[in-house]
Design a protein around this motif. Structure first.
Motif, PDB file in Angstrom:
ATOM      1  N   GLU A  11       0.978  -1.236   0.088  1.00 38.18           N
ATOM      2  CA  GLU A  11       0.089  -0.016   0.001  1.00 38.18           C
ATOM      3  C   GLU A  11       0.847   1.236  -0.068  1.00 38.18           C
ATOM      4  O   GLU A  11       1.860   1.140   0.140  1.00 38.18           O
ATOM      5  N   PRO A  12       0.260   2.672  -0.318  1.00 41.37           N
ATOM      6  CA  PRO A  12       1.167   3.605  -0.381  1.00 41.37           C
ATOM      7  C   PRO A  12       2.012   3.858   0.984  1.00 41.37           C
ATOM      8  O   PRO A  12       3.002   4.413   1.017  1.00 41.37           O
ATOM      9  N   ASP A  13       1.227   3.247   2.083  1.00 41.61           N
ATOM     10  CA  ASP A  13       2.188   3.588   3.337  1.00 41.61           C
ATOM     11  C   ASP A  13       3.170   2.265   3.622  1.00 41.61           C
ATOM     12  O   ASP A  13       3.614   2.321   4.927  1.00 41.61           O
ATOM     13  N   GLY A  14       3.127   1.627   2.747  1.00 39.47           N
ATOM     14  CA  GLY A  14       4.147   0.604   2.969  1.00 39.47           C
ATOM     15  C   GLY A  14       3.660  -0.729   3.582  1.00 39.47           C
ATOM     16  O   GLY A  14       4.342  -1.780   3.757  1.00 39.47           O
ATOM     17  N   SER A  15       2.538  -0.702   4.099  1.00 40.97           N
ATOM     18  CA  SER A  15       1.843  -1.912   4.505  1.00 40.97           C
ATOM     19  C   SER A  15       1.310  -2.808   3.851  1.00 40.97           C
ATOM     20  O   SER A  15       1.255  -2.548   2.352  1.00 40.97           O
ATOM     21  N   SER A  47       8.190   1.264  -0.991  1.00 47.39           N
ATOM     22  CA  SER A  47       8.881   0.431   0.107  1.00 47.39           C
ATOM     23  C   SER A  47       8.279  -0.787   0.295  1.00 47.39           C
ATOM     24  O   SER A  47       7.030  -1.000   0.291  1.00 47.39           O
ATOM     25  N   VAL A  48       8.968  -1.821   0.937  1.00 49.74           N
ATOM     26  CA  VAL A  48       8.330  -3.020   1.215  1.00 49.74           C
ATOM     27  C   VAL A  48       8.707  -3.526   2.638  1.00 49.74           C
ATOM     28  O   VAL A  48       8.387  -4.571   3.120  1.00 49.74           O
ATOM     29  N   VAL A  67      11.857  -2.528  -5.213  1.00 52.28           N
ATOM     30  CA  VAL A  67      11.132  -1.255  -4.712  1.00 52.28           C
ATOM     31  C   VAL A  67      11.721   0.096  -5.412  1.00 52.28           C
ATOM     32  O   VAL A  67      12.616  -0.132  -6.208  1.00 52.28           O
ATOM     33  N   GLY A  68      11.005   1.333  -5.038  1.00 53.87           N
ATOM     34  CA  GLY A  68      11.330   2.592  -5.623  1.00 53.87           C
ATOM     35  C   GLY A  68      10.337   3.296  -6.110  1.00 53.87           C
ATOM     36  O   GLY A  68       9.081   2.892  -6.219  1.00 53.87           O
ATOM     37  N   GLN A  69      10.616   4.751  -6.270  1.00 52.29           N
ATOM     38  CA  GLN A  69       9.457   5.607  -6.871  1.00 52.29           C
ATOM     39  C   GLN A  69       8.890   5.004  -7.954  1.00 52.29           C
ATOM     40  O   GLN A  69       7.656   5.229  -7.989  1.00 52.29           O
TER      41      GLN A  69
END
Ligand code: FAD
Lengths: 346, 269
Positions: A11-15, A47-48, A67-69
């Motif tokens: 998800e956008p927050d990394g979750s 991010s993961v 990962v990455g933008q």
């Protein structure tokens, strides 16, 4: 021996979304049914690490990440590139992923790239004699099949809401092997600019709701007094949705009236449509009102467990084994009373 | 000047949704009982793709629309009798199975080959349209694989809106979960769009358009290439109808208040 990859986008927050934890649960059960074949986790996104730590205790032997933008947004070209890299690096023969809009968009293409096959909307999976099988529906939920495949990798997208989520221990840390992936310029031709969502109070589609409330064309038809009462219908329905927190579904006839310029319920769109050419949502209960319950509509109720309907017509489709209870009554009167009782409760 | 496009719509045939369907075991895997007798229609979401293509062509002079369809020749002909009256297009028929049990990747291979065989198709103008899911397999796999075979990596699924901007880029609106939409910007063709419902109503039948389409449609049908779909390792253990009917309790002659109480008891359980 199969090699299993659980694949998810963060998800956008990394979750990880609940649908990802459900697919992870399914992947673990499948690994166990396959005689304890090895499980790799593959995560992609901006991010993961947060997601990997959340599921560090899931029994996976390897954690891979892209990962990455470039991999933050749900764009086919970058999502497919990331997933392809994860499938190849894991040497997976079977890939289990949540059937989100994001992964449903890109994973069939990844199957094509990697010489594999993909099955979507999978509602159950398991193994017999060390060979995996999946359940999925054909002809818009009219018949259910159990299928096997010999071609690998086999990418399996699990329908959200169909599996219990994995809820193992938290507080662990995972070591993620990062895969370097340079996205070619050609894969940046599309950019995601945003998400359009109805204002919170206008959001009538609530996938997590306990109840699906379906409205049919009857709400706009002439009633016993020879008049249509669309404004009142709107008010009754909106009040019920507000008080019950139900998710709003509709028959096709009712949403189509909007396109034909007739007076209709202003908050309905094709996104609310249930059925053959609409959605097949999952809710524990469903209440249909002013809808005839024809087959092209009721196939969208396949995953609604308990079903009740209110219709003036005792011979409507619901009466013929499609609902558990049919109230032969005026939905205006019943829902008015229901709202009154709900108001008194709060 | 407005850009002209080459729009290729992939649309299959499906049994009329009002029909009762029953699976049977056929020689080459599962099939539908009396499949050859069932009336068929153009796959609904793919039909929306066709209407969107026709609309785009109307607004962009020079734009051409092809309809690529894989199905048994006789069924294609039956369905085209009405579809041909809905929108102008050039027909690219492929004579083969339209079964939901056919392997998506094999269908994709046939469609991609059909598209590649269209004379004069210009990749720099190419927009591939289809439905985001069929009403037969309901998988959302075929179009994506067609795109990959054609080397198209700008793909969109569950599309409800495509707006072409003055600079030739497009804004695409795709369905997400929970009644939300994602908005993307794509620099230009080639691109692939799996359509959901969009915003256009079904066009009325126009016999004049039908007559023009028929001139090329019937000869194309006669020459339709026979396509054999590979099974690609897919096998079916079982195909069954869901657990049959519920025991419906029919409640009549009760006051609205009594029913309301019962409903509230039920939903709050
Ligand atoms: C290709 C195709 C795809 C389709 N896809 C879908 C789909 O995805 N979803 C879908 O829903 N349909 C679909 N349909 C249409 C479907 O066949 C029906 O036409 C549609 O579901 C009928 O909608 P309805 O029951 O709301 O309206 P109607 O058939 O008009 O029924 C209205 C009902 O309201 C009742 N009523 C009226 N007033 C009251 C009142 N005061 N209180 C209680 N009851 C009242 C009437 O008795 C009647 O039963 C499809 C059809 C085709 C051909």
């Amino acid at each position: 021996m199969e090699t299993l990859l659980f694949l998810a986008a963060t998800e956008p927050d990394g979750s990880l979304a609940p649908s990802a934890l459900e697919a992870l649960g399914a992947a673990r059960s499948l690994a166990a049914a396959l005689g304890g074949c090895s499980l790799t986790v593959g995560l992609q996104g901006q991010s993961v690490q947060t997601a990997a730590d959340r599921i560090a205790g899931c029994g996976a032997t390897r954690f891979l990440g892209v990962v990455g933008q470039d991999f933050g947004s749900a764009r086919y070209a970058s999502d497919a590139a990331a997933a392809e890299a994860l499938v190849r690096a894991s040497q997976a023969t079977v890939v289990v992923a949540p059937g989100t809009s994001r992964l449903s968009r890109c994973l069939p293409g990844v199957a094509q790239r990697t010489g594999g096959q993909a099955d979507t909307h999978v509602t159950a999976l398991g193994a017999r004699e060390n060979r995996p099988f999946v359940n999925r529906w054909y002809y818009r939920q009219r018949m259910e099949a159990v299928v096997q495949r010999t071609q690998r990798p086999w990418i399996i997208l699990v329908d959200p809401g169909s599996q219990p989520p994995w809820d193992g221990s938290t507080g662990n840390t995972a070591t993620v092997e990062m895969i370097e992936l340079n996205l070619p310029e050609a894969a940046r031709k599309t950019s995601v600019v945003g998400v359009r969502a109805p204002a919170a109070d206008a959001q009538t589609i609530r996938p997590d709701a306990n109840l699906l409330f379906v409205t049919g064309a009857g709400w706009t038809k002439k009633q016993a007094d020879g008049q249509a009462h669309v404004a009142e219908a709107e008010q009754i329905i909106l009040e019920f949705l507000k008080r019950s927190r139900a998710s709003l579904g509709s028959s096709k006839s009712l949403v189509d009236l909007g396109g034909e310029g007739q007076a209709v319920l202003s908050f309905l769109s094709h996104l609310n449509q249930i059925g053959q050419t609409g959605a097949t949502p999952r809710h524990p209960k469903g209440l249909s009102t002013c809808c005839h319950g024809e087959e092209p509509h009721t196939v969208g109720w396949r995953f609604i467990n308990e079903r009740r309907a209110i219709s003036l017509d005792p011979n409507c489709g619901w009466a013929r084994g499609k609902a558990d209870v049919l109230y032969v009554a005026d939905a205006f009167a019943v829902m008015r009373e229901t709202n009154k009782l709900l108001a008194a409760k709060t | 000047m407005s850009t002209a496009y080459h729009v290729v719509v992939c649309a299959s045939l499906v049994p009329d949704p009002l029909q009762t369907l029953e699976p049977v075991a056929g020689p080459a895997g599962p099939a539908l009982k009396n499949e050859a007798m069932l009336p068929f229609v153009l796959d609904p979401w793919a039909a929306h793709a066709l209407y969107e293509a026709a609309n785009l062509a109307r607004n962009r002079p020079g734009t051409k629309v092809w309809l690529v369809s894989l199905g048994p020749k006789a069924k294609l002909q039956q369905v085209m009798m009405t579809v041909a009256q809905k929108a102008p297009f050039e027909f690219v028929p492929l004579d083969g199975s339209a079964s939901g049990f056919a392997e998506a990747s094999a269908v994709a291979a046939a469609l991609a080959e059909g598209i590649q065989g269209i004379p004069g198709l210009d990749r720099s103008k190419l927009l591939v349209f289809g439905g985001w899911e069929s009403a037969s397999r309901g998988a959302g796999v075929t179009m994506s694989m067609v795109g990959e075979r054609l080397g198209i990596i700008d793909q969109f699924q569950g599309v409800d809106e495509l707006k072409i901007q003055d600079d030739g880029s497009f804004e695409v609106v795709e369905r997400l979960e929970g009644g939300q939409h994602q908005v993307s910007r794509c620099a230009g063709p080639p691109a692939l769009f799996g359509w959901a419902t969009g915003h256009l109503p079904e066009p009325k039948n126009n016999p004049q358009i039908g007559m023009i389409n028929m001139r090329t449609l019937l000869p194309a049908l006669q020459k339709a290439r026979a396509v054999q779909l590979a099974a690609a390792g897919l096998s079916f253990d079982t195909v069954v109808l869901p657990r049959q009917l519920r025991e419906t309790r029919i409640v009549k002659d009760r006051s609205a208040e009594e029913i309301a109480r019962e409903i509230i008891d039920w939903i709050s359980k």
